[in-house]
Write an enzyme that holds these catalytic residues in place. Sequence first.
Site, PDB file in Angstrom:
ATOM      1  N   HIS A  42      42.533  42.936  40.674  1.00  0.00           N
ATOM      2  CA  HIS A  42      41.957  41.753  39.869  1.00  0.00           C
ATOM      3  C   HIS A  42      42.959  40.732  39.572  1.00  0.00           C
ATOM      4  O   HIS A  42      43.224  40.677  38.361  1.00  0.00           O
ATOM      5  CB  HIS A  42      40.922  42.245  38.897  1.00  0.00           C
ATOM      6  CG  HIS A  42      39.725  42.735  39.544  1.00  0.00           C
ATOM      7  ND1 HIS A  42      39.615  44.089  39.602  1.00  0.00           N
ATOM      8  CD2 HIS A  42      38.613  42.249  40.041  1.00  0.00           C
ATOM      9  CE1 HIS A  42      38.240  44.473  39.955  1.00  0.00           C
ATOM     10  NE2 HIS A  42      37.815  43.340  40.643  1.00  0.00           N
ATOM     11  N   ARG A  61      45.710  36.344  43.349  1.00  0.00           N
ATOM     12  CA  ARG A  61      45.645  36.431  44.626  1.00  0.00           C
ATOM     13  C   ARG A  61      44.259  36.546  45.159  1.00  0.00           C
ATOM     14  O   ARG A  61      43.743  36.146  46.184  1.00  0.00           O
ATOM     15  CB  ARG A  61      46.500  37.300  45.444  1.00  0.00           C
ATOM     16  CG  ARG A  61      46.759  37.284  47.006  1.00  0.00           C
ATOM     17  CD  ARG A  61      47.786  38.189  47.726  1.00  0.00           C
ATOM     18  NE  ARG A  61      49.069  37.958  46.896  1.00  0.00           N
ATOM     19  CZ  ARG A  61      49.929  36.784  47.439  1.00  0.00           C
ATOM     20  NH1 ARG A  61      49.592  36.272  48.408  1.00  0.00           N
ATOM     21  NH2 ARG A  61      51.223  36.735  46.913  1.00  0.00           N
ATOM     22  N   HIS A  62      43.557  37.593  44.446  1.00  0.00           N
ATOM     23  CA  HIS A  62      42.103  37.879  44.552  1.00  0.00           C
ATOM     24  C   HIS A  62      41.320  36.748  44.403  1.00  0.00           C
ATOM     25  O   HIS A  62      40.355  36.300  45.338  1.00  0.00           O
ATOM     26  CB  HIS A  62      41.729  38.966  43.644  1.00  0.00           C
ATOM     27  CG  HIS A  62      40.124  39.352  43.850  1.00  0.00           C
ATOM     28  ND1 HIS A  62      39.682  39.668  44.773  1.00  0.00           N
ATOM     29  CD2 HIS A  62      39.366  39.000  42.890  1.00  0.00           C
ATOM     30  CE1 HIS A  62      38.183  39.755  44.621  1.00  0.00           C
ATOM     31  NE2 HIS A  62      38.091  39.442  43.304  1.00  0.00           N
ATOM     32  N   HIS A  93      35.850  33.108  38.736  1.00  0.00           N
ATOM     33  CA  HIS A  93      34.842  34.355  38.954  1.00  0.00           C
ATOM     34  C   HIS A  93      35.368  35.737  38.027  1.00  0.00           C
ATOM     35  O   HIS A  93      34.928  36.526  37.692  1.00  0.00           O
ATOM     36  CB  HIS A  93      34.313  34.948  40.094  1.00  0.00           C
ATOM     37  CG  HIS A  93      35.116  35.399  40.831  1.00  0.00           C
ATOM     38  ND1 HIS A  93      36.285  35.060  41.511  1.00  0.00           N
ATOM     39  CD2 HIS A  93      35.339  37.048  41.187  1.00  0.00           C
ATOM     40  CE1 HIS A  93      36.901  36.113  42.064  1.00  0.00           C
ATOM     41  NE2 HIS A  93      36.301  37.254  41.944  1.00  0.00           N
ATOM     42  N   ASP A 134      32.917  37.680  47.173  1.00  0.00           N
ATOM     43  CA  ASP A 134      33.938  38.261  46.335  1.00  0.00           C
ATOM     44  C   ASP A 134      34.403  39.642  46.858  1.00  0.00           C
ATOM     45  O   ASP A 134      35.319  39.989  46.466  1.00  0.00           O
ATOM     46  CB  ASP A 134      33.052  38.976  44.786  1.00  0.00           C
ATOM     47  CG  ASP A 134      33.739  39.287  43.789  1.00  0.00           C
ATOM     48  OD1 ASP A 134      34.765  39.262  43.603  1.00  0.00           O
ATOM     49  OD2 ASP A 134      32.805  39.812  42.886  1.00  0.00           O
ATOM     50  N   TYR A 184      41.641  51.745  40.610  1.00  0.00           N
ATOM     51  CA  TYR A 184      40.719  52.798  40.126  1.00  0.00           C
ATOM     52  C   TYR A 184      41.435  53.578  39.439  1.00  0.00           C
ATOM     53  O   TYR A 184      40.765  54.394  38.555  1.00  0.00           O
ATOM     54  CB  TYR A 184      39.723  53.123  41.421  1.00  0.00           C
ATOM     55  CG  TYR A 184      38.658  52.200  41.723  1.00  0.00           C
ATOM     56  CD1 TYR A 184      38.345  51.179  41.077  1.00  0.00           C
ATOM     57  CD2 TYR A 184      38.089  52.325  43.004  1.00  0.00           C
ATOM     58  CE1 TYR A 184      37.371  50.289  41.455  1.00  0.00           C
ATOM     59  CE2 TYR A 184      36.991  51.392  43.436  1.00  0.00           C
ATOM     60  CZ  TYR A 184      36.723  50.643  42.515  1.00  0.00           C
ATOM     61  OH  TYR A 184      35.624  49.761  42.983  1.00  0.00           O
ATOM     62  N   GLN A 228      35.528  53.391  51.672  1.00  0.00           N
ATOM     63  CA  GLN A 228      34.996  52.480  52.138  1.00  0.00           C
ATOM     64  C   GLN A 228      33.881  52.533  53.074  1.00  0.00           C
ATOM     65  O   GLN A 228      32.914  51.593  53.357  1.00  0.00           O
ATOM     66  CB  GLN A 228      36.212  51.899  53.181  1.00  0.00           C
ATOM     67  CG  GLN A 228      37.267  51.281  52.532  1.00  0.00           C
ATOM     68  CD  GLN A 228      36.883  50.019  51.360  1.00  0.00           C
ATOM     69  OE1 GLN A 228      36.795  50.423  50.216  1.00  0.00           O
ATOM     70  NE2 GLN A 228      36.991  49.150  52.097  1.00  0.00           N
TER      71      GLN A 228
END
Length: 479
Positions: A214, A217-218, A254, A364, A386, A415
């Site tokens: 986060h 770049r995100h 955001h 997002d 995480y 994923q």
Amino acid sequence: MKCYVIFSPHCSPCDIKELLCSSSNIARNTAILLIDSEGAMISIDPTMPKEDMFQNVLSQVAEQFSRAFRINELKTEVTNRLAMLEKRVELEGLKVVEIEKCKNDLKKLRDEMTSRGGVRVNCNCKYNFTDDGKKLSPRRDVPSYPKYTLSQETIEALKKPTFDVWHWEHNEMLSCLEYMYHDLGLVKEFNINPITLKRWLLGIQENYRDNPFHNFRHCFCVSQMMYGMIHLCNLQERLTMTDMCILMTAAVCHDLDHPGYNNTYQINARTELAVRYNDISPLENHHCAVAFQIISMPECNIFANVEPDSFKQIRQAIITLILATDMARHGEILDSFKQKVDNFDFTNEEHVKCLKMVLIKCCDISNEVRPTEVAEPWVDCLLEEYFIQSDREKSEGLPVAPFMDRDKVTKPTAQIGFIKFVLIPMFETVMKLFPQIEEIMVQPLRDSRDHYEELKQIDDAISGLVSRMQIRRCKFQKG
């Protein structure tokens, strides 16, 4: 005794000198000066007029100098350039008085924030506006990032989900974002001062933290995907300019000041954000607050020239979109969109509002739409973030989500479920309204799902082989 000498105008200077020397009985090599009754020197050349001689000479010299140095042209050019510079300074809002006023306002705001920060209660993992020296404004008074001229190839690539976000430095990403606002006509439509746009983008970048995932770049990744979907879905023909502005600005803002620890951690650790927002989307509420803290500063207010009622509408819509990025609300928002999509009405405000919420959600979490070489590094970044959180949760005795535990999760297992049960259903629902996204957005998701399922099969096979070898080793040792 007066002496008069009369000679023809056709005489040469040598003839005149010869006549004077002979009549005066002096040597021919004598220097002779002719002076009138007022003491002014007279030319010995009979062909040159005696009156205005020096004036004519000076005029000729002045004319030659003027021709040589183009004085008049230079004067005109300098005057024109000064006029252009003055106009440019006025347009770009760089008057000294305005800059000083902005600096003074900024200083007052910082002093006020500092004084407020001093009365906050300190406890573990509090994310305040002033944490880690964070500032809500650009650290540079005047934008200084280089102005990049985007190639036509880059301009076209920006409109596509295949855009490789890893090849760009922060300054280049800022220039790309600046270009998007100009290209969509937002700068003209909302009368945004170009310098204010630069300052606002700098303020945005300064308030994204250096988290593994986060980060700025995100932010750019999500904003570029939004820009791409606007073009791909021809939203400029179906939505208003205000909608375009809301979509882009919400995408840019955001995840502002994201601390790298999700809402679950905030609530379980009872952080200041969770307490402040009553455990209701604490991070998303914080992102909104920081976004409008930045916009409230005069030097960063891209909506300074928008009418108050219009700004109120834009502000509320941006807040609605940012709050929609809380994944805890995913099912609620998608179900609402599914009910509308078959009979979607672009003139219905509630329908359009729901569409915008789904669009920002798509952008997002859209990394898997991109090519594998672009998408896969994002998985590594997310898992790293995480693992940092789960390690902290373990050390603080807090619950740990299995999908964040480094001892339990792998890239394929992380994923597959997310792509199958979150991404594909959402994008396929959007595809009903915009069929053109299937090839360029939905099919890559299906390919990504297949890719990770193959990786999981390989991992399972290797794990099974290792287990069998360990069992055989144990039997051999016992035997």
